[in-house]
Design a protein around this motif. Structure first.
Motif, mmCIF file in Angstrom:
data_model
loop_
_atom_site.group_PDB
_atom_site.id
_atom_site.type_symbol
_atom_site.label_atom_id
_atom_site.label_comp_id
_atom_site.label_asym_id
_atom_site.label_seq_id
_atom_site.Cartn_x
_atom_site.Cartn_y
_atom_site.Cartn_z
ATOM 1 N N LYS A 215 0.696 -1.358 0.003
ATOM 2 C CA LYS A 215 -0.008 -0.091 -0.002
ATOM 3 C C LYS A 215 0.702 1.213 0.220
ATOM 4 O O LYS A 215 0.389 2.260 -0.615
ATOM 5 C CB LYS A 215 -0.656 0.107 1.293
ATOM 6 N N GLN A 216 1.938 1.030 0.836
ATOM 7 C CA GLN A 216 2.992 2.357 0.746
ATOM 8 C C GLN A 216 3.417 2.577 -0.473
ATOM 9 O O GLN A 216 3.621 3.813 -0.983
ATOM 10 C CB GLN A 216 3.892 2.122 1.606
ATOM 11 N N TYR A 217 3.608 1.459 -1.131
ATOM 12 C CA TYR A 217 4.480 1.627 -2.669
ATOM 13 C C TYR A 217 3.488 2.241 -3.348
ATOM 14 O O TYR A 217 3.870 3.183 -4.197
ATOM 15 C CB TYR A 217 4.837 -0.002 -2.982
ATOM 16 N N LEU A 218 2.384 1.726 -3.515
ATOM 17 C CA LEU A 218 1.217 2.229 -4.504
ATOM 18 C C LEU A 218 1.016 3.686 -4.267
ATOM 19 O O LEU A 218 0.857 4.621 -5.228
ATOM 20 C CB LEU A 218 -0.149 1.439 -4.402
ATOM 21 N N THR A 219 0.717 4.037 -2.861
ATOM 22 C CA THR A 219 0.576 5.442 -2.592
ATOM 23 C C THR A 219 1.776 6.532 -2.842
ATOM 24 O O THR A 219 1.303 7.498 -3.470
ATOM 25 C CB THR A 219 0.209 5.519 -0.899
ATOM 26 N N GLN A 220 2.992 5.889 -2.734
ATOM 27 C CA GLN A 220 4.249 6.898 -3.058
ATOM 28 C C GLN A 220 4.265 6.933 -4.614
ATOM 29 O O GLN A 220 4.483 7.958 -5.138
ATOM 30 C CB GLN A 220 5.469 6.112 -2.590
ATOM 31 N N ARG A 221 3.899 5.872 -5.333
ATOM 32 C CA ARG A 221 3.987 5.834 -6.797
ATOM 33 C C ARG A 221 2.827 6.889 -7.247
ATOM 34 O O ARG A 221 2.901 7.595 -8.232
ATOM 35 C CB ARG A 221 3.636 4.467 -7.330
ATOM 36 N N TYR A 222 1.528 6.696 -6.635
ATOM 37 C CA TYR A 222 0.567 7.789 -6.935
ATOM 38 C C TYR A 222 0.898 9.009 -6.675
ATOM 39 O O TYR A 222 0.568 10.038 -7.750
ATOM 40 C CB TYR A 222 -0.697 7.274 -6.132
ATOM 41 N N ARG A 223 1.571 9.357 -5.670
ATOM 42 C CA ARG A 223 1.986 10.890 -5.483
ATOM 43 C C ARG A 223 3.035 11.140 -6.524
ATOM 44 O O ARG A 223 2.991 12.299 -6.889
ATOM 45 C CB ARG A 223 2.649 10.810 -4.042
ATOM 46 N N VAL A 224 3.764 10.403 -6.998
ATOM 47 C CA VAL A 224 4.986 10.996 -8.098
ATOM 48 C C VAL A 224 4.276 11.389 -9.156
ATOM 49 O O VAL A 224 4.466 12.096 -10.040
ATOM 50 C CB VAL A 224 5.938 9.554 -8.201
ATOM 51 N N ARG A 225 3.276 10.033 -9.690
ATOM 52 C CA ARG A 225 2.530 10.385 -10.896
ATOM 53 C C ARG A 225 1.690 11.668 -10.723
ATOM 54 O O ARG A 225 1.596 12.366 -11.869
ATOM 55 C CB ARG A 225 1.732 9.329 -11.095
ATOM 56 N N LEU A 226 0.979 11.859 -9.589
ATOM 57 C CA LEU A 226 0.494 13.120 -9.451
ATOM 58 C C LEU A 226 1.079 14.374 -9.472
ATOM 59 O O LEU A 226 0.996 15.382 -10.204
ATOM 60 C CB LEU A 226 -0.559 13.012 -8.255
#
Length: 207
Positions: free
Chosen positions: A82-93
Motif C-alpha cells: 500500500k505504501q508503494y502504491l501510494t508513493q507511486r501515485y504521489r509521484v505520478r500526481l
C-alpha cells in the motif's frame, strides 16, 4: 555328638538364609511401594485441574503464536504494498501537475500573442514561455520538445519582426507587417490544437 553339631549348624544356616531372603523380599516390596507412590503422585499432579488448565492455555498460546507469525508477515507485506502504491501515485500526481503547468503556461502565451501582439506586445509575458520551454525537456518526450522548439523559434521571429518594425521605413514596414501577421496566424493555428499534442501525456493512469 557329631550328628547333633552338624544338625545345629545346618539349622542356623537355614535360619540365616531364610532371614536374608525375607529381608530381600521386604526391600523389594518397599522399593516397589516407593515407585508406586511416585507414579501415583505424578498422576495426581498431572490430573490437577490448575495444571491441566495451565497446560491447555500453553498449548493454545503456542498454536496462536504459530498462526500469528505468518499473519504478521502478510500484514507487513500488505502495508508495504500500500505504501508503494501510494508513493507511486504521489509521484505520478506530481508529474501530472508539473506537466499541466507547462501546458497551461504555453496556452496562455499563445492566447496573449493572438490577442495582444497586434497591439501592445509588452502585454505578452514571453519569459513565462521561456521557463516552460526549458523545463519541458525534463517532463516530455522528444516529440513535444520538437513542438515547443518550433513555437520558440516562431516567437523569436515574432520578436525580431516587432523590433524591426520600430525602426523600419515605410517601404519595408508593409512587408514586415505581413510577415508578422503570418507568424501570428501560424501561432493561432497551433493554439487551436495545442492541448491535443499533450493528450497522451495527461492520462494519469498512463503516467
Amino acid at each position: 555328638m557329631k550328628f547333633k553339631l552338624f544338625f545345629f549348624l545346618a539349622f542356623n544356616i537355614a535360619n540365616l538364609v531364610y532371614a536374608e531372603s525375607n529381608d530381600t523380599i521386604s526391600a523389594k516390596n518397599n522399593s516397589q511401594s516407593i515407585q508406586d507412590f511416585v507414579e501415583s503422585t505424578k498422576r495426581s499432579v498431572d490430573l490437577d485441574p490448575v495444571k491441566v488448565e495451565l497446560k491447555r492455555e500453553k498449548n493454545w498460546i503456542d498454536n496462536f503464536s504459530a498462526f500469528l507469525t505468518p499473519l504478521i508477515a502478510l500484514i507487513t507485506i500488505y502495508i508495504a504494498g500500500k505504501q508503494y502504491l501510494t508513493q507511486r501515485y504521489r509521484v505520478r500526481l506530481d508529474l501530472f501537475e508539473k506537466r499541466m503547468k507547462i501546458i497551461e503556461d504555453v496556452r496562455i502565451i499563445l492566447t496573449d500573442i493572438d490577442k495582444n501582439y497586434s497591439g501592445d506586445s509588452e502585454k505578452v509575458n514571453l519569459e513565462l514561455f521561456r521557463i516552460a520551454y526549458r523545463h519541458s525537456k525534463y517532463l516530455f518526450s522528444n516529440d513535444i520538445q520538437n513542438y515547443l522548439t518550433q513555437l520558440d523559434q516562431k516567437i523569436g521571429e515574432l520578436e525580431e519582426k516587432e523590433q524591426q518594425l520600430k525602426t523600419a521605413d515605410k517601404s519595408n514596414k508593409h512587408t514586415l507587417e505581413t510577415e508578422k501577421d503570418d507568424i501570428i496566424v501560424w501561432l493561432r493555428e497551433k493554439r487551436s490544437t495545442h492541448e491535443i499534442n499533450f493528450e497522451e501525456f495527461m492520462t494519469l493512469n498512463k503516467i
